[in-house]
Enzyme design. Structure first.
Site, PDB file in Angstrom:
ATOM      1  N   GLY A   1       0.856  -1.119   0.072  1.00  0.00           N
ATOM      2  CA  GLY A   1       0.182  -0.144  -0.078  1.00  0.00           C
ATOM      3  C   GLY A   1       0.611   1.352  -0.005  1.00  0.00           C
ATOM      4  O   GLY A   1       1.979   1.286   0.052  1.00  0.00           O
ATOM      5  N   SER A   2      -0.033   2.421   0.182  1.00  0.00           N
ATOM      6  CA  SER A   2       0.921   3.475  -0.388  1.00  0.00           C
ATOM      7  C   SER A   2       1.707   4.013   0.993  1.00  0.00           C
ATOM      8  O   SER A   2       2.859   4.609   1.026  1.00  0.00           O
ATOM      9  CB  SER A   2       0.071   4.707  -0.426  1.00  0.00           C
TER      10      SER A   2
ATOM     11  N   GLY B   1       0.188  -1.294   6.452  1.00  0.00           N
ATOM     12  CA  GLY B   1      -0.801  -0.189   6.694  1.00  0.00           C
ATOM     13  C   GLY B   1      -2.083  -0.830   7.215  1.00  0.00           C
ATOM     14  O   GLY B   1      -2.184  -2.032   7.213  1.00  0.00           O
TER      15      GLY B   1
ATOM     16  N   ASP C   1      -6.793  -0.156   6.393  1.00  0.00           N
ATOM     17  CA  ASP C   1      -7.702   0.986   6.195  1.00  0.00           C
ATOM     18  C   ASP C   1      -8.700   1.457   7.327  1.00  0.00           C
ATOM     19  O   ASP C   1      -9.201   2.398   7.070  1.00  0.00           O
ATOM     20  CB  ASP C   1      -8.736  -0.107   5.041  1.00  0.00           C
TER      21      ASP C   1
ATOM     22  N   LYS D   1      -8.215  -4.582   6.670  1.00  0.00           N
ATOM     23  CA  LYS D   1      -7.236  -4.612   5.794  1.00  0.00           C
ATOM     24  C   LYS D   1      -7.608  -4.927   4.437  1.00  0.00           C
ATOM     25  O   LYS D   1      -8.819  -5.715   4.301  1.00  0.00           O
ATOM     26  CB  LYS D   1      -6.016  -5.117   6.098  1.00  0.00           C
TER      27      LYS D   1
ATOM     28  N   GLY E   1      -7.756  -3.252   1.294  1.00  0.00           N
ATOM     29  CA  GLY E   1      -8.169  -1.983   0.142  1.00  0.00           C
ATOM     30  C   GLY E   1      -7.233  -2.388  -1.183  1.00  0.00           C
ATOM     31  O   GLY E   1      -7.938  -2.133  -2.389  1.00  0.00           O
TER      32      GLY E   1
ATOM     33  N   GLU F   1      -1.028 -10.752   3.172  1.00  0.00           N
ATOM     34  CA  GLU F   1      -0.498  -9.855   4.419  1.00  0.00           C
ATOM     35  C   GLU F   1      -0.744 -10.885   5.678  1.00  0.00           C
ATOM     36  O   GLU F   1      -0.177 -10.553   6.642  1.00  0.00           O
ATOM     37  CB  GLU F   1      -1.351  -8.576   4.357  1.00  0.00           C
TER      38      GLU F   1
HETATM   39  C1  5RP Z   1      -3.443  -3.539   1.099  1.00  0.00           C
HETATM   40  C2  5RP Z   1      -4.018  -3.069   2.467  1.00  0.00           C
HETATM   41  C3  5RP Z   1      -3.220  -1.675   2.984  1.00  0.00           C
HETATM   42  O1  5RP Z   1      -2.598  -1.859   4.160  1.00  0.00           O
HETATM   43  C4  5RP Z   1      -4.400  -0.621   3.074  1.00  0.00           C
HETATM   44  O2  5RP Z   1      -5.410  -0.812   2.039  1.00  0.00           O
HETATM   45  C5  5RP Z   1      -3.918   0.495   3.457  1.00  0.00           C
HETATM   46  O3  5RP Z   1      -3.295   0.973   2.162  1.00  0.00           O
HETATM   47  P1  5RP Z   1      -2.791   2.648   2.212  1.00  0.00           P
HETATM   48  O4  5RP Z   1      -1.439   2.566   2.832  1.00  0.00           O
HETATM   49  O5  5RP Z   1      -2.484   2.759   0.595  1.00  0.00           O
HETATM   50  O6  5RP Z   1      -3.723   3.575   2.724  1.00  0.00           O
HETATM   51  O7  5RP Z   1      -4.480  -3.695   3.370  1.00  0.00           O
HETATM   52  O8  5RP Z   1      -4.207  -4.994   1.004  1.00  0.00           O
END
Ligand code: 5RP
Length: 222
Positions: free
Chosen positions: A30-31, A83, A85, A95, A97, A104
């Protein structure tokens, strides 16, 4: 006012302090994790290697010359950094997203400590506003969706998306997740479900939150 990305970067940079040298670690997706990989790479901290949960994270690890290892080649991981959500005050999370929550959860499971990194908007008193990602075997998609509807959610297929493991994602809106542990188990019991995005069995040990006042380190129940 700081942007959401500024707050993600603040959390990610602080989290480097939680990485022990000369150990294997796990890296989420994720970002926010992208900021973390960049910060770890620039810190000069030496780790034995990182287990990645996605191609995007692997590509970034390679760019910063952080050695990648396979989970099957290590006995365990000292920390897992990822990270979320949504994360509640018990540090249970939603999580997925990015659709990587199966990988994960596996890597989190192999790690001694889960360090969650997030911007302040992710810290909530109750999970469920963010649609819950549920990874399903394609042939079971409709059957599982009907069962999720009966559980009170509004399932919506993530159109045009296939997971790393060749499955589909159903995003479930409006679920009442007031008992995250129970809900995680109940959904995973449905035949055809591969994994859902509630991380209550693998709650974080530490939350590093990026806020307007800098990074805050939060423990379960704070
Ligand atoms: C990916 C995840 C990410 O950790 C979650 O979506 C958060 O993403 P971001 O750091 O881009 O806000 O679970 O599967």
């Amino acid at each position: 006012m700081a942007s959401q990305d500024d707050l993600k970067r603040i959390a990610a940079e602080k989290a480097v302090e939680f990485v022990p040298e000369n150990e294997y670690i796990g890296i989420g997706t994720g970002s926010t994790v992208n900021f973390f990989i960049e910060a770890l790479g620039k810190s000069g901290k030496k780790i034995k290697g990182a287990v990645s949960t996605s191609k995007a994270s692997s590509d970034l690890l390679a760019r910063y010359e952080i050695p990648e290892v396979s989970l099957n080649d290590v006995m365990g991981l000292a920390v897992y950094v990822d990270g979320a959500d949504e994360v509640n005050h018990s540090l249970q999370m939603v999580k997925g997203g990015g659709g990587a929550h199966l990988n994960e959860k596996i890597v989190a499971n192999a790690s001694e400590k889960f360090i969650c990194i997030a911007d302040a908007s992710k810290y909530v008193s109750r999970l469920g506003k963010f649609p819950l990602p549920v990874e399903v075997v394609p042939m079971a998609r409709s059957m599982v969706s009907r069962k999720l509807l009966a559980m009170g959610g509004q399932p919506e297929l993530r159109v045009g998306f296939t997971t790393f493991n060749g499955n589909q994602i159903v995003d479930v809106h409006g679920l009442d997740i007031n008992l995250p542990l129970t809900m995680e188990d109940e959904i995973n019991k449905l035949t055809g479900v591969v994994e859902n995005g509630i991380f209550a069995r693998n709650a974080a040990d530490v939350l590093v939150l990026g806020t307007e006042d800098g990074a805050k380190v939060i423990y379960p129940g704070d």
